[in-house]
Design a protein around this motif. Structure first.
Motif, PDB file in Angstrom:
ATOM      1  N   ASP A  52      52.124  53.334 -40.370  1.00 51.50           N
ATOM      2  CA  ASP A  52      52.080  52.169 -39.481  1.00 51.50           C
ATOM      3  C   ASP A  52      52.434  50.882 -40.228  1.00 51.50           C
ATOM      4  N   ARG A  53      51.894  50.728 -41.421  1.00 54.99           N
ATOM      5  CA  ARG A  53      52.181  49.513 -42.198  1.00 54.99           C
ATOM      6  C   ARG A  53      53.655  49.417 -42.567  1.00 54.99           C
ATOM      7  N   LEU A  54      54.267  50.562 -42.821  1.00 57.07           N
ATOM      8  CA  LEU A  54      55.647  50.576 -43.297  1.00 57.07           C
ATOM      9  C   LEU A  54      56.677  50.697 -42.180  1.00 57.07           C
ATOM     10  N   ARG A  55      56.229  50.772 -40.939  1.00 57.41           N
ATOM     11  CA  ARG A  55      57.159  50.939 -39.815  1.00 57.41           C
ATOM     12  C   ARG A  55      58.289  49.903 -39.797  1.00 57.41           C
ATOM     13  N   PRO A  56      58.069  48.649 -40.203  1.00 53.93           N
ATOM     14  CA  PRO A  56      59.172  47.676 -40.153  1.00 53.93           C
ATOM     15  C   PRO A  56      60.383  48.020 -41.027  1.00 53.93           C
ATOM     16  N   VAL A  57      60.215  48.912 -42.015  1.00 53.61           N
ATOM     17  CA  VAL A  57      61.388  49.243 -42.844  1.00 53.61           C
ATOM     18  C   VAL A  57      62.340  50.186 -42.110  1.00 53.61           C
ATOM     19  N   ILE A  58      61.864  50.818 -41.049  1.00 52.32           N
ATOM     20  CA  ILE A  58      62.657  51.813 -40.329  1.00 52.32           C
ATOM     21  C   ILE A  58      63.672  51.132 -39.416  1.00 52.32           C
ATOM     22  N   GLU A  59      64.927  51.525 -39.554  1.00 52.98           N
ATOM     23  CA  GLU A  59      65.966  51.010 -38.664  1.00 52.98           C
ATOM     24  C   GLU A  59      66.396  52.054 -37.641  1.00 52.98           C
ATOM     25  N   THR A  60      66.391  53.334 -38.030  1.00 54.26           N
ATOM     26  CA  THR A  60      66.861  54.411 -37.159  1.00 54.26           C
ATOM     27  C   THR A  60      65.867  55.565 -37.218  1.00 54.26           C
ATOM     28  N   ASN A  83      62.746  48.817 -51.743  1.00 47.65           N
ATOM     29  CA  ASN A  83      64.003  49.550 -51.927  1.00 47.65           C
ATOM     30  C   ASN A  83      64.130  50.744 -50.983  1.00 47.65           C
ATOM     31  N   TRP A  84      63.734  50.555 -49.734  1.00 40.45           N
ATOM     32  CA  TRP A  84      63.655  51.691 -48.830  1.00 40.45           C
ATOM     33  C   TRP A  84      64.993  52.390 -48.613  1.00 40.45           C
ATOM     34  N   SER A  85      66.057  51.659 -48.407  1.00 39.13           N
ATOM     35  CA  SER A  85      67.346  52.284 -48.100  1.00 39.13           C
ATOM     36  C   SER A  85      67.768  53.250 -49.196  1.00 39.13           C
ATOM     37  N   ALA A  86      67.650  52.834 -50.456  1.00 38.23           N
ATOM     38  CA  ALA A  86      68.037  53.699 -51.575  1.00 38.23           C
ATOM     39  C   ALA A  86      67.107  54.902 -51.680  1.00 38.23           C
ATOM     40  N   ILE A  87      65.821  54.699 -51.420  1.00 38.38           N
ATOM     41  CA  ILE A  87      64.848  55.798 -51.480  1.00 38.38           C
ATOM     42  C   ILE A  87      65.172  56.844 -50.412  1.00 38.38           C
ATOM     43  N   ALA A  88      65.464  56.385 -49.216  1.00 42.05           N
ATOM     44  CA  ALA A  88      65.790  57.313 -48.124  1.00 42.05           C
ATOM     45  C   ALA A  88      67.037  58.129 -48.472  1.00 42.05           C
ATOM     46  N   GLN A  89      68.052  57.472 -49.008  1.00 38.08           N
ATOM     47  CA  GLN A  89      69.282  58.180 -49.378  1.00 38.08           C
ATOM     48  C   GLN A  89      69.017  59.193 -50.494  1.00 38.08           C
ATOM     49  N   LYS A  90      68.126  58.843 -51.421  1.00 40.26           N
ATOM     50  CA  LYS A  90      67.794  59.749 -52.520  1.00 40.26           C
ATOM     51  C   LYS A  90      67.208  61.054 -51.993  1.00 40.26           C
ATOM     52  N   PHE A  91      66.309  60.940 -50.985  1.00 37.03           N
ATOM     53  CA  PHE A  91      65.694  62.149 -50.443  1.00 37.03           C
ATOM     54  C   PHE A  91      66.692  62.976 -49.629  1.00 37.03           C
ATOM     55  N   LEU A  92      67.628  62.318 -48.957  1.00 34.93           N
ATOM     56  CA  LEU A  92      68.668  63.072 -48.258  1.00 34.93           C
ATOM     57  C   LEU A  92      69.465  63.915 -49.247  1.00 34.93           C
ATOM     58  N   GLN A  93      69.891  63.291 -50.336  1.00 29.45           N
ATOM     59  CA  GLN A  93      70.688  64.001 -51.340  1.00 29.45           C
ATOM     60  C   GLN A  93      69.875  65.087 -52.033  1.00 29.45           C
ATOM     61  N   GLN A  94      68.646  64.747 -52.399  1.00 28.51           N
ATOM     62  CA  GLN A  94      67.780  65.680 -53.111  1.00 28.51           C
ATOM     63  C   GLN A  94      67.506  66.932 -52.293  1.00 28.51           C
ATOM     64  N   PHE A 201      66.016  35.513 -24.883  1.00 31.62           N
ATOM     65  CA  PHE A 201      65.923  36.899 -25.349  1.00 31.62           C
ATOM     66  C   PHE A 201      64.836  37.016 -26.408  1.00 31.62           C
ATOM     67  N   VAL A 202      63.868  37.907 -26.164  1.00 27.97           N
ATOM     68  CA  VAL A 202      62.755  38.144 -27.092  1.00 27.97           C
ATOM     69  C   VAL A 202      62.911  39.535 -27.693  1.00 27.97           C
ATOM     70  N   GLU A 203      62.942  39.590 -29.018  1.00 28.28           N
ATOM     71  CA  GLU A 203      63.222  40.822 -29.754  1.00 28.28           C
ATOM     72  C   GLU A 203      62.368  40.819 -31.017  1.00 28.28           C
ATOM     73  N   ASP A 204      61.992  42.001 -31.507  1.00 24.36           N
ATOM     74  CA  ASP A 204      61.188  42.030 -32.731  1.00 24.36           C
ATOM     75  C   ASP A 204      62.012  42.378 -33.969  1.00 24.36           C
ATOM     76  N   ARG A 205      63.289  42.671 -33.778  1.00 23.77           N
ATOM     77  CA  ARG A 205      64.146  42.989 -34.918  1.00 23.77           C
ATOM     78  C   ARG A 205      65.064  41.813 -35.213  1.00 23.77           C
ATOM     79  N   LEU A 206      64.917  41.252 -36.395  1.00 26.52           N
ATOM     80  CA  LEU A 206      65.702  40.089 -36.779  1.00 26.52           C
ATOM     81  C   LEU A 206      67.194  40.392 -36.768  1.00 26.52           C
ATOM     82  N   LYS A 207      67.591  41.573 -37.246  1.00 30.05           N
ATOM     83  CA  LYS A 207      69.020  41.911 -37.304  1.00 30.05           C
ATOM     84  C   LYS A 207      69.660  41.900 -35.924  1.00 30.05           C
TER      85      LYS A 207
END
Length: 261
Positions: A52-60, A83-94, A201-207
């Motif tokens: 729950d605390r880390l949910r904001p790092v999730i994009e997809t 460094n979430w993006s790099a960590i996620a990619q590392k586990f995909l490759q691993q 427009f009200v949104e919770d994702r800055l991107k």
């Protein structure tokens, strides 16, 4: 209509109206078990709160079971924030997996759950305090409320109907629309019958808000970042430094539009 109020108020759903964290975790855990465990197990204590605390790092969606994989592999929350993006990619490759494979499994698990026990799936969604009351107050007002979401529209409608809120189906633009939110906003402005159009427009994702901001023809759209949603303190600070994006609190959301800043 006052200049301090919109003619059209577009709202994201998850992270603005509805908190889907219990469903996110439950679906992610089932997917994690399907990929990495020989049989389903009970999640370890504290894993839910970490997720729950880390949910904001999730994009997809595919990232959610990978987040569980990272946490159970000993990656710290601090490392994930940094460094979430790099960590996620590392586990995909691993683990010799692709984002598409994981996403397909997650969608299949969710679809099976929905088709076999819809009520239990709907039960895992909760609403932010005061948001339903505010939304209900807009239905017969001069302000037209709309929902633009990546959740399937039919589920949004069912969740709202359970709470006694009946929006016209054309007012819920969900995953099935298959267009970026800025394009949907553009189309809504083009077909609006009330003029002039004052679109908020009200949104919770800055991107997502930044993508709207980049559209030259949407410069008159007022943009609000919901500070109670799935965003980080760093993103909220960036919003405060951006003259086009207004940081909005849950208390402000419940008040008259003149209090929105």
């Amino acid at each position: 209509m006052s200049v301090n109020a919109p003619t059209i108020l577009a709202l994201d759903f998850d992270g603005v109206i509805c908190d889907g964290l219990p469903e996110y975790f439950a679906t992610a855990w089932r997917t994690y078990c399907k990929i990495w465990l020989p049989s389903s197990q009970t999640p370890p204590e504290n894993l839910t709160s970490q997720f729950d605390r880390l949910r904001p790092v999730i994009e997809t969606g595919w990232e959610m079971p990978v987040l569980i994989r990272a946490l159970l592999s000993g990656v710290t929350e601090a490392e994930i924030w940094q460094n979430w993006s790099a960590i996620a990619q590392k586990f995909l490759q691993q683990d010799n997996l692709t984002a598409a494979e994981i996403g397909k499994k997650l969608d299949a698990i969710r679809d099976e759950w929905i088709s076999t026990n819809l009520d239990s799936w709907l039960d895992l969604h909760r609403f932010y305090p005061g948001v339903l009351e505010r939304l209900h107050s807009l239905i017969d007002s001069p302000v037209k409320p709309l929902i633009i979401t990546t959740k399937e529209g039919r589920f949004v409608e069912q969740l709202l109907q359970r709470q006694g809120i009946q929006l016209p189906s054309q007012s819920v633009l969900g995953k099935e629309i298959k267009r970026p939110k800025y394009q949907i906003i553009r189309e809504l402005i083009a077909i609006a019958t009330q003029t002039p159009v004052v679109f908020w427009f009200v949104e919770d994702r800055l991107k997502t808000l930044q993508l709207v901001q980049q559209q030259a023809d949407l410069e008159d759209v007022r943009l609000f970042l919901a500070d109670w949603g799935y965003n980080t303190s760093a993103e909220r600070e960036l919003a405060q430094q951006n003259p086009r994006i207004q940081l909005l609190s849950l208390a402000q959301f419940a008040e008259d539009f003149s209090a929105w800043g």
